[in-house]
Motif scaffolding. Structure first.
Motif, mmCIF file in Angstrom:
data_model
loop_
_atom_site.group_PDB
_atom_site.id
_atom_site.type_symbol
_atom_site.label_atom_id
_atom_site.label_comp_id
_atom_site.label_asym_id
_atom_site.label_seq_id
_atom_site.Cartn_x
_atom_site.Cartn_y
_atom_site.Cartn_z
ATOM 1 N N ALA A 84 21.027 68.762 21.858
ATOM 2 C CA ALA A 84 20.014 67.815 21.733
ATOM 3 C C ALA A 84 19.408 68.454 23.366
ATOM 4 O O ALA A 84 18.356 68.562 24.005
ATOM 5 C CB ALA A 84 19.871 66.364 22.365
ATOM 6 N N ASP A 85 20.210 69.354 24.256
ATOM 7 C CA ASP A 85 19.438 69.997 25.468
ATOM 8 C C ASP A 85 19.327 71.405 25.435
ATOM 9 O O ASP A 85 19.316 72.252 26.127
ATOM 10 C CB ASP A 85 21.639 70.084 26.299
ATOM 11 C CG ASP A 85 22.455 70.823 25.605
ATOM 12 O OD1 ASP A 85 22.017 70.578 24.243
ATOM 13 O OD2 ASP A 85 23.840 70.693 26.570
ATOM 14 N N LEU A 86 19.041 71.610 23.694
ATOM 15 C CA LEU A 86 18.577 72.908 23.386
ATOM 16 C C LEU A 86 19.760 74.005 23.342
ATOM 17 O O LEU A 86 19.717 75.157 23.712
ATOM 18 C CB LEU A 86 17.112 73.284 23.639
ATOM 19 C CG LEU A 86 16.694 71.943 23.973
ATOM 20 C CD1 LEU A 86 15.114 73.177 24.246
ATOM 21 C CD2 LEU A 86 16.366 71.885 21.964
ATOM 22 N N ARG A 87 20.760 73.867 24.244
ATOM 23 C CA ARG A 87 22.069 74.777 23.997
ATOM 24 C C ARG A 87 22.970 74.595 23.309
ATOM 25 O O ARG A 87 23.399 73.180 22.585
ATOM 26 C CB ARG A 87 22.983 74.321 25.405
ATOM 27 C CG ARG A 87 21.731 74.596 26.601
ATOM 28 C CD ARG A 87 22.553 74.463 28.278
ATOM 29 N NE ARG A 87 21.393 74.029 29.563
ATOM 30 C CZ ARG A 87 20.378 74.582 29.510
ATOM 31 N NH1 ARG A 87 20.808 76.539 29.191
ATOM 32 N NH2 ARG A 87 19.986 74.440 30.391
ATOM 33 N N ALA A 88 24.101 75.590 22.630
ATOM 34 C CA ALA A 88 25.357 75.839 21.579
ATOM 35 C C ALA A 88 26.320 74.568 22.045
ATOM 36 O O ALA A 88 26.536 74.117 23.022
ATOM 37 C CB ALA A 88 25.578 76.777 21.683
ATOM 38 N N ASP A 89 26.557 73.608 21.129
ATOM 39 C CA ASP A 89 27.607 72.538 21.209
ATOM 40 C C ASP A 89 28.938 72.925 20.650
ATOM 41 O O ASP A 89 28.916 73.449 19.563
ATOM 42 C CB ASP A 89 27.219 71.906 19.757
ATOM 43 C CG ASP A 89 27.674 70.673 19.416
ATOM 44 O OD1 ASP A 89 28.997 70.444 20.443
ATOM 45 O OD2 ASP A 89 27.155 69.252 19.150
ATOM 46 N N VAL A 90 29.817 73.308 21.933
ATOM 47 C CA VAL A 90 30.954 74.117 22.012
ATOM 48 C C VAL A 90 32.258 73.563 21.075
ATOM 49 O O VAL A 90 32.192 74.219 19.746
ATOM 50 C CB VAL A 90 30.997 74.525 23.349
ATOM 51 C CG1 VAL A 90 32.729 75.127 23.413
ATOM 52 C CG2 VAL A 90 30.577 75.036 24.384
ATOM 53 N N PRO A 139 14.817 81.076 20.620
ATOM 54 C CA PRO A 139 13.156 80.508 20.640
ATOM 55 C C PRO A 139 13.246 79.477 21.290
ATOM 56 O O PRO A 139 12.352 78.723 21.379
ATOM 57 C CB PRO A 139 14.507 79.504 18.690
ATOM 58 C CG PRO A 139 15.280 80.487 18.698
ATOM 59 C CD PRO A 139 15.519 81.710 19.866
ATOM 60 N N PHE A 140 13.858 79.024 22.540
ATOM 61 C CA PHE A 140 13.778 78.351 23.357
ATOM 62 C C PHE A 140 13.953 78.383 24.814
ATOM 63 O O PHE A 140 13.979 78.209 25.990
ATOM 64 C CB PHE A 140 14.856 76.812 23.352
ATOM 65 C CG PHE A 140 14.762 76.324 22.000
ATOM 66 C CD1 PHE A 140 13.449 75.674 21.463
ATOM 67 C CD2 PHE A 140 16.005 76.352 20.755
ATOM 68 C CE1 PHE A 140 13.430 74.913 20.775
ATOM 69 C CE2 PHE A 140 15.394 75.889 19.995
ATOM 70 C CZ PHE A 140 14.430 74.756 19.564
ATOM 71 N N GLY A 141 14.618 80.115 24.955
ATOM 72 C CA GLY A 141 14.931 80.530 26.247
ATOM 73 C C GLY A 141 15.636 80.037 27.057
ATOM 74 O O GLY A 141 15.880 80.383 28.455
ATOM 75 N N THR A 142 17.104 79.015 26.023
ATOM 76 C CA THR A 142 18.056 78.382 26.671
ATOM 77 C C THR A 142 18.948 79.214 26.567
ATOM 78 O O THR A 142 19.747 80.239 25.972
ATOM 79 C CB THR A 142 18.442 76.872 26.470
ATOM 80 O OG1 THR A 142 18.195 77.390 25.131
ATOM 81 C CG2 THR A 142 17.211 76.071 27.045
ATOM 82 N N PHE A 143 20.173 78.813 28.227
ATOM 83 C CA PHE A 143 20.827 79.484 27.430
ATOM 84 C C PHE A 143 22.315 78.790 27.548
ATOM 85 O O PHE A 143 22.309 77.435 27.867
ATOM 86 C CB PHE A 143 21.930 80.026 29.386
ATOM 87 C CG PHE A 143 21.666 80.887 30.616
ATOM 88 C CD1 PHE A 143 20.053 81.429 30.382
ATOM 89 C CD2 PHE A 143 22.258 82.366 30.851
ATOM 90 C CE1 PHE A 143 19.891 82.900 30.957
ATOM 91 C CE2 PHE A 143 21.253 83.145 31.130
ATOM 92 C CZ PHE A 143 20.295 83.685 31.330
ATOM 93 N N ASP A 144 22.715 79.276 26.123
ATOM 94 C CA ASP A 144 24.229 78.321 25.595
ATOM 95 C C ASP A 144 24.957 78.856 26.978
ATOM 96 O O ASP A 144 25.343 79.519 27.977
ATOM 97 C CB ASP A 144 25.043 79.154 24.720
ATOM 98 C CG ASP A 144 23.614 79.454 23.115
ATOM 99 O OD1 ASP A 144 23.014 77.624 23.556
ATOM 100 O OD2 ASP A 144 23.568 80.597 22.751
ATOM 101 N N PRO A 145 25.900 77.490 27.028
ATOM 102 C CA PRO A 145 27.789 77.397 28.104
ATOM 103 C C PRO A 145 28.218 78.641 27.638
ATOM 104 O O PRO A 145 29.548 78.473 27.428
ATOM 105 C CB PRO A 145 28.145 76.189 27.533
ATOM 106 C CG PRO A 145 27.883 75.849 25.984
ATOM 107 C CD PRO A 145 26.561 76.722 26.054
ATOM 108 N N ILE A 146 28.001 79.706 27.689
ATOM 109 C CA ILE A 146 28.403 80.705 28.035
ATOM 110 C C ILE A 146 30.302 81.042 28.670
ATOM 111 O O ILE A 146 31.519 81.210 27.781
ATOM 112 C CB ILE A 146 28.589 82.433 28.960
ATOM 113 C CG1 ILE A 146 26.913 82.376 28.539
ATOM 114 C CG2 ILE A 146 29.179 83.503 28.642
ATOM 115 C CD1 ILE A 146 26.600 82.780 26.716
ATOM 116 N N GLU A 147 30.303 80.027 30.003
ATOM 117 C CA GLU A 147 32.175 79.826 30.202
ATOM 118 C C GLU A 147 32.728 79.007 29.774
ATOM 119 O O GLU A 147 33.778 79.529 28.918
ATOM 120 C CB GLU A 147 31.601 79.669 31.533
ATOM 121 C CG GLU A 147 30.777 80.110 32.602
ATOM 122 C CD GLU A 147 31.383 79.703 33.848
ATOM 123 O OE1 GLU A 147 30.762 78.577 34.025
ATOM 124 O OE2 GLU A 147 31.657 80.733 35.067
ATOM 125 N N SER A 148 32.195 78.577 28.563
ATOM 126 C CA SER A 148 32.929 77.493 27.754
ATOM 127 C C SER A 148 33.118 78.292 26.305
ATOM 128 O O SER A 148 34.526 77.866 25.683
ATOM 129 C CB SER A 148 32.464 76.522 27.920
ATOM 130 O OG SER A 148 31.850 75.516 28.779
#
Ligand SMILES: Cc1ncc(COP(=O)(O)O)c(C=O)c1O
Length: 414
Positions: free
Chosen positions: A152-158, A180-189
């Motif tokens: 729901a936060d528009l980021r990858a669900d790790v 699509p949204f311009g959001t960063f995925d949680p790259i570190e995780s």
């Protein structure tokens, strides 16, 4: 069907015709497009054009003939590695665009897993906000693309991505940011997950690579996404996007230069002798690497900071202005230069708003989910930010008042 003319035409005649044909095109110089172009000012335009012309027909496949191109390309890669967290062992490849960089990353991941882990039915696991060019690469490479719904936060669900991985997973992907949204995925995780499972981790920073580090320097909150994040294997960054170079310039960077060998093609199975290439292209335009080098050196850190500042100012003006129009809402979060706005008033048809904007000359990008309008900003949008807000207000009034045409969410606007 058009045939090659029997008699050749004069240069002036041809140039006049090309200019005339352009008359019906959208006016990107006036910032009326939300996609397809990046423009700062006329000085940078001249730098790009003159640098391109200096190498306009040299073939970058032939670096033994053109040591100049080799040194220029090496410097471009070096500058990008120093910006994007490359260490002593890192390396990179200059490509024609984000799609080629991503294709090479997926090819390398597949080849490495095949050689080292005996993977025969490869799959990649990616958030469903990742660019569709991953699916195109997967299709061509015989890889299954497993798209996982984002949170729901528009980021990858790790956790959801971890659940879709198995022994045949060759790579996982995160975007910095997604389109699509311009959001960063949680790259570190994601990178930690990749390291734990021993798979390739690709960061798609095609959009953010040359912008996010500067937006961070301006004081905005930009999460770590660079090669220095433990577990990241490769990163794509497009110089022809926010690197502000003309088209035909992207990079595939790797934390360990030895990994470049996995996307190398080499053979001598013909009469002519050994042939080798790290790209999908054979002949490569020298102009694009020269123009990328010149753009980077012309702008310098100061120029890129100026671009970042203009974009973030444009975004602030546009999001505040659009958000203040009754019945409209900005989708959040959005971390960088891309955002989506939509109608919260169910009686307001966003398709009609899009058509009214289009009628005023603004090329509209329609978002499918949620039904809305997508903007990808570049520096020129600072000059038109207020005009755009006023145009949106007029378009909303027109959509409320009349029957008018509409641009549907499923029409091709990308
Ligand atoms: C996040 C992202 N990745 C990859 C690409 C593909 O890049 P290109 O169009 O240069 O092939 C794009 C293009 O917009 C993008 O936005």
């Amino acid at each position: 069907m058009t045939a090659i003319p029997t008699t050749g035409r004069a240069r002036t005649d041809l140039m006049a015709e090309l200019s005339a044909r352009k008359e019906g095109d959208r006016d990107w110089r006036r910032g009326r497009l939300a996609v397809y172009f990046y423009w700062l000012d006329e000085e940078l335009e001249r730098v790009q054009q003159e640098a391109y012309l200096a190498f306009w027909t040299e073939n970058n496949l032939g670096q033994r003939a053109y040591p100049s191109l080799k040194s220029i390309e090496d410097e471009v890669i070096g500058m990008a590695l120093s910006l994007l967290g490359g260490g002593d062992a890192s390396g990179g490849t200059f490509t024609s665009g984000g799609s080629e960089s991503i294709f090479l990353a997926m090819m390398a991941a597949r080849n490495k897993a095949r050689a080292q882990r005996g993977v025969t039915q490869p799959n990649i696991v990616l958030p469903n906000s990742a660019h569709l060019t991953f699916d195109r690469a997967a299709e061509a490479l015989g890889i299954e693309a497993r798209r996982v719904p984002i949170g729901a936060d528009l980021r990858a669900d790790v956790a959801a991505m971890a659940a879709r991985m198995d022994a045949e997973t060759v790579a996982i992907v995160g975007s910095a940011p997604n389109y699509p949204f311009g959001t960063f995925d949680p790259i570190e995780s994601l990178a930690a997950l990749a390291a734990e499972r021993g798979v390739w981790m690709h960061v798609d920073a095609c959009v953010g690579g040359f912008l996010a580090p500067y937006v961070r320097r301006l004081g905005h909150d930009v999460p770590a996404f660079e090669l220095s994040v433990p577990g990241v294997t490769s990163l794509s960054a497009d110089i022809h996007k926010h690197g502000m170079a003309p088209k035909g310039a992207s990079l595939l960077l790797v934390t360990d230069a030895a990994d470049r060998e996995w996307h190398k093609f080499e053979s001598r199975a013909w009469q002519r002798g050994p042939y080798a290439a790290y790209t999908t292209q054979g002949t490569r335009p020298g102009g694009s690497v020269a123009a990328a080098w010149a753009s980077m050196n012309h702008l310098g850190d100061e120029g890129y900071l100026r671009c970042a500042r203009l974009i973030m100012e444009a975004k602030a003006i546009m999001t505040a202005g659009i958000g203040a129009i009754p019945g409209l809402d900005i989708l959040t979060p959005s971390d960088l230069c891309i955002f989506v706005w939509r109608a919260t008033d169910p009686t307001l048809d966003i398709g009609k708003v899009a058509a009214a904007l289009d009628a005023e000359g603004w090329l509209v990008g329609r978002q499918q989910e949620p039904d809305g309008i997508h903007l990808h900003l570049n520096p020129i949008h600072r000059e038109v930010a207020e005009d755009y807000v006023a145009a949106v207000a007029r378009a909303v009034a027109a959509a409320r008042g009349g029957r008018g045409p509409r641009i549907g969410a499923n029409e091709r606007t990308y």
